[in-house]
Write an enzyme that holds these catalytic residues in place. Structure first.
Site, PDB file in Angstrom:
ATOM      1  N   SER A  75       0.878  -1.182   0.000  1.00  0.00           N
ATOM      2  CA  SER A  75       0.000   0.000   0.000  1.00  0.00           C
ATOM      3  C   SER A  75       0.910   1.225   0.000  1.00  0.00           C
ATOM      4  O   SER A  75       2.099   1.110   0.322  1.00  0.00           O
ATOM      5  CB  SER A  75      -0.827  -0.015   1.284  1.00  0.00           C
ATOM      6  N   TYR A 127      -2.194  -0.923  10.369  1.00  0.00           N
ATOM      7  CA  TYR A 127      -2.152  -1.140   8.912  1.00  0.00           C
ATOM      8  C   TYR A 127      -0.803  -0.666   8.363  1.00  0.00           C
ATOM      9  O   TYR A 127      -0.166  -1.372   7.573  1.00  0.00           O
ATOM     10  CB  TYR A 127      -3.313  -0.368   8.269  1.00  0.00           C
TER      11      TYR A 127
HETATM   12  N1  NAD Z   1      -8.516  -0.513  -1.955  1.00  0.00           N
HETATM   13  C1  NAD Z   1      -7.584   0.284  -1.487  1.00  0.00           C
HETATM   14  O1  NAD Z   1      -7.768   1.506  -1.383  1.00  0.00           O
HETATM   15  C2  NAD Z   1      -6.249  -0.292  -1.099  1.00  0.00           C
HETATM   16  C3  NAD Z   1      -5.167   0.574  -0.950  1.00  0.00           C
HETATM   17  C4  NAD Z   1      -3.934   0.046  -0.610  1.00  0.00           C
HETATM   18  C5  NAD Z   1      -3.778  -1.319  -0.436  1.00  0.00           C
HETATM   19  N2  NAD Z   1      -4.852  -2.150  -0.583  1.00  0.00           N
HETATM   20  C6  NAD Z   1      -4.617  -3.586  -0.388  1.00  0.00           C
HETATM   21  O2  NAD Z   1      -5.143  -4.309  -1.493  1.00  0.00           O
HETATM   22  C7  NAD Z   1      -5.342  -5.675  -1.103  1.00  0.00           C
HETATM   23  C8  NAD Z   1      -6.660  -6.151  -1.660  1.00  0.00           C
HETATM   24  O3  NAD Z   1      -7.715  -5.462  -0.996  1.00  0.00           O
HETATM   25  P1  NAD Z   1      -8.943  -4.811  -1.775  1.00  0.00           P
HETATM   26  O4  NAD Z   1      -8.745  -3.350  -1.722  1.00  0.00           O
HETATM   27  O5  NAD Z   1      -9.156  -5.479  -3.053  1.00  0.00           O
HETATM   28  O6  NAD Z   1     -10.120  -5.129  -0.710  1.00  0.00           O
HETATM   29  P2  NAD Z   1     -11.313  -6.191  -0.762  1.00  0.00           P
HETATM   30  O7  NAD Z   1     -11.885  -6.226   0.622  1.00  0.00           O
HETATM   31  O8  NAD Z   1     -12.218  -5.858  -1.882  1.00  0.00           O
HETATM   32  O9  NAD Z   1     -10.583  -7.578  -1.070  1.00  0.00           O
HETATM   33  C9  NAD Z   1      -9.803  -8.230  -0.093  1.00  0.00           C
HETATM   34  C10 NAD Z   1     -10.143  -9.727  -0.114  1.00  0.00           C
HETATM   35  O10 NAD Z   1      -9.317 -10.378   0.883  1.00  0.00           O
HETATM   36  C11 NAD Z   1     -10.132 -11.351   1.510  1.00  0.00           C
HETATM   37  N3  NAD Z   1      -9.585 -11.719   2.821  1.00  0.00           N
HETATM   38  C12 NAD Z   1      -9.710 -11.047   4.002  1.00  0.00           C
HETATM   39  N4  NAD Z   1      -9.129 -11.746   4.982  1.00  0.00           N
HETATM   40  C13 NAD Z   1      -8.607 -12.870   4.430  1.00  0.00           C
HETATM   41  C14 NAD Z   1      -7.887 -13.984   4.936  1.00  0.00           C
HETATM   42  N5  NAD Z   1      -7.583 -14.087   6.247  1.00  0.00           N
HETATM   43  N6  NAD Z   1      -7.514 -14.958   4.071  1.00  0.00           N
HETATM   44  C15 NAD Z   1      -7.852 -14.887   2.757  1.00  0.00           C
HETATM   45  N7  NAD Z   1      -8.559 -13.872   2.227  1.00  0.00           N
HETATM   46  C16 NAD Z   1      -8.913 -12.869   3.050  1.00  0.00           C
HETATM   47  C17 NAD Z   1     -11.499 -10.707   1.593  1.00  0.00           C
HETATM   48  O11 NAD Z   1     -12.537 -11.654   1.808  1.00  0.00           O
HETATM   49  C18 NAD Z   1     -11.593 -10.010   0.246  1.00  0.00           C
HETATM   50  O12 NAD Z   1     -12.203 -10.843  -0.721  1.00  0.00           O
HETATM   51  C19 NAD Z   1      -5.231  -5.685   0.414  1.00  0.00           C
HETATM   52  O13 NAD Z   1      -3.971  -6.211   0.787  1.00  0.00           O
HETATM   53  C20 NAD Z   1      -5.333  -4.226   0.800  1.00  0.00           C
HETATM   54  O14 NAD Z   1      -4.686  -3.943   2.018  1.00  0.00           O
HETATM   55  C21 NAD Z   1      -6.092  -1.671  -0.893  1.00  0.00           C
END
Ligand code: NAD
Length: 300
Positions: free
Chosen positions: A148, A161
């Site tokens: 991130s 985080y």
């Molecule tokens: N969306 C943003 O703004 C953003 C910004 C920076 C980083 N991220 C990172 O992107 C990655 C993906 O997240 P996203 O934004 O697509 O969110 P999202 O919630 O849409 O997808 C995350 C997925 O991870 C799954 N998950 C949660 N806990 C889990 C576990 N213990 N084991 C397996 N799966 C699990 C959830 O069920 C979900 O389907 C994450 O690592 C998040 O920290 C997101």
């Protein structure tokens, strides 16, 4: 990596957000997909959706914080498809609030998924790829770890985080160095998105009962949740855009992947603070109204 057709991609957090977009692009490129997620209903729907489009895809309910479940994911991948070429260690969750108010359960949950999930993925999948590379000089492998911008900056009221994502950047930079000692056939990248509309601000939906807090959220935790809902919900770059630029980076062997390169000015400011021994500046950069709203909400 520039050959995708018929190759095997493993995607954690594959049932939503970025993970689902990686799967969509992988399917379009003719890849075989292994989707892992802790949310079973969303996983089943996603697998059915890609199957209906003709993709070869399996889904395995996996809690990435548990080593044995990531091992089972690797075993299922090898049984189904016999190799693994592309691994997205992507599953992630968030918990906010002033850092001294975070409970031991907050730390255990967020570090379990965001850090240990990636640790297990790297530990378990890298040797499989190295073994395949040794056997076949044409083998290509790539690992993408999702960190991130919070792995390069330390915004307030999201300490757990931030720590988890800085650790993912450190782990992946080290992985890059270590891989380069032993092979040219397996590469890696770190994805550092800024705010993008996905399910991330609702990640408590999958928080295990055993790691749920007994006490109601504190004021700072509620303020942080509202801020995250707004920032994530109003992001202009889409998860599909992030999926596309991630595959571009895999093709180009680019290590750092950014959804919002303009935010790097603040990273530069942080690096300059560090090397000039200046005290930390505002991690929200020119968006000083964000910090002002936090101060107003917490002191008012
Ligand atoms: N969306 C943003 O703004 C953003 C910004 C920076 C980083 N991220 C990172 O992107 C990655 C993906 O997240 P996203 O934004 O697509 O969110 P999202 O919630 O849409 O997808 C995350 C997925 O991870 C799954 N998950 C949660 N806990 C889990 C576990 N213990 N084991 C397996 N799966 C699990 C959830 O069920 C979900 O389907 C994450 O690592 C998040 O920290 C997101």
């Amino acid at each position: 990596m520039n050959q995708f057709e018929g190759k095997v991609a493993v995607i954690t957090g594959g049932a939503s957000g970025f993970g689902k977009e990686f799967a969509r692009i992988g399917a379009q490129l003719g890849m075989k997909l292994v989707l892992a997620d802790v949310q079973e209903d969303a996983l089943d729907t996603t697998v059915a959706e890609f199957k209906a489009q003709g993709a070869q895809v399996i889904g395995l309910r996996t809690d990435v914080s548990k080593a044995a479940e990531v091992q089972a994911l690797a075993d299922a991948t090898m049984t189904a498809f016999g190799e693994v070429n592309l691994v997205f260690n992507n599953a992630g969750v968030g918990a906010g609030g002033l850092v001294w108010e975070n409970t031991e359960k907050d730390w255990e949950w967020v570090l379990g998924v965001n850090l240990y999930g990636v640790v297990h993925g790297v530990r378990i999948f890298t040797p499989l790829m190295l073994e395949a590379a040794k056997k076949d000089p044409s083998f290509q492998g790539h690992i993408v770890n999702t960190a991130s911008m919070a792995g390069l900056l330390n915004p307030p009221a999201m300490g757990v985080y931030n720590v988890s994502k800085h650790a993912v950047v450190a782990l992946t930079e080290t992985l890059y160095q270590d891989l380069s000692l032993v092979t040219d056939q397996v590469r890696c990248s770190v994805l550092c998105p800024y705010f993008v509309p996905t399910g991330i601000s609702q990640s408590h939906r999958n928080r295990p009962a055993g790691l749920t807090n007994d006490a109601p959220p504190t004021r700072s935790q509620m303020v942080s949740q509202a801020l995250s809902d707004k920032a994530v919900g109003s992001g202009k770059v889409s998860a599909a855009d992030v999926g596309q630029l991630t595959f571009d980076a895999i093709r180009n062997e680019s290590f750092y992947i950014y959804s919002h390169p303009q935010a790097l000015a603040t990273v530069r400011q942080r690096m300059e603070d560090i090397v000039s021994q200046r005290n930390p500046g505002d991690p929200f950069g020119d968006k000083s109204e964000v910090r002002a709203s936090l101060v107003a909400a917490l002191r008012g």
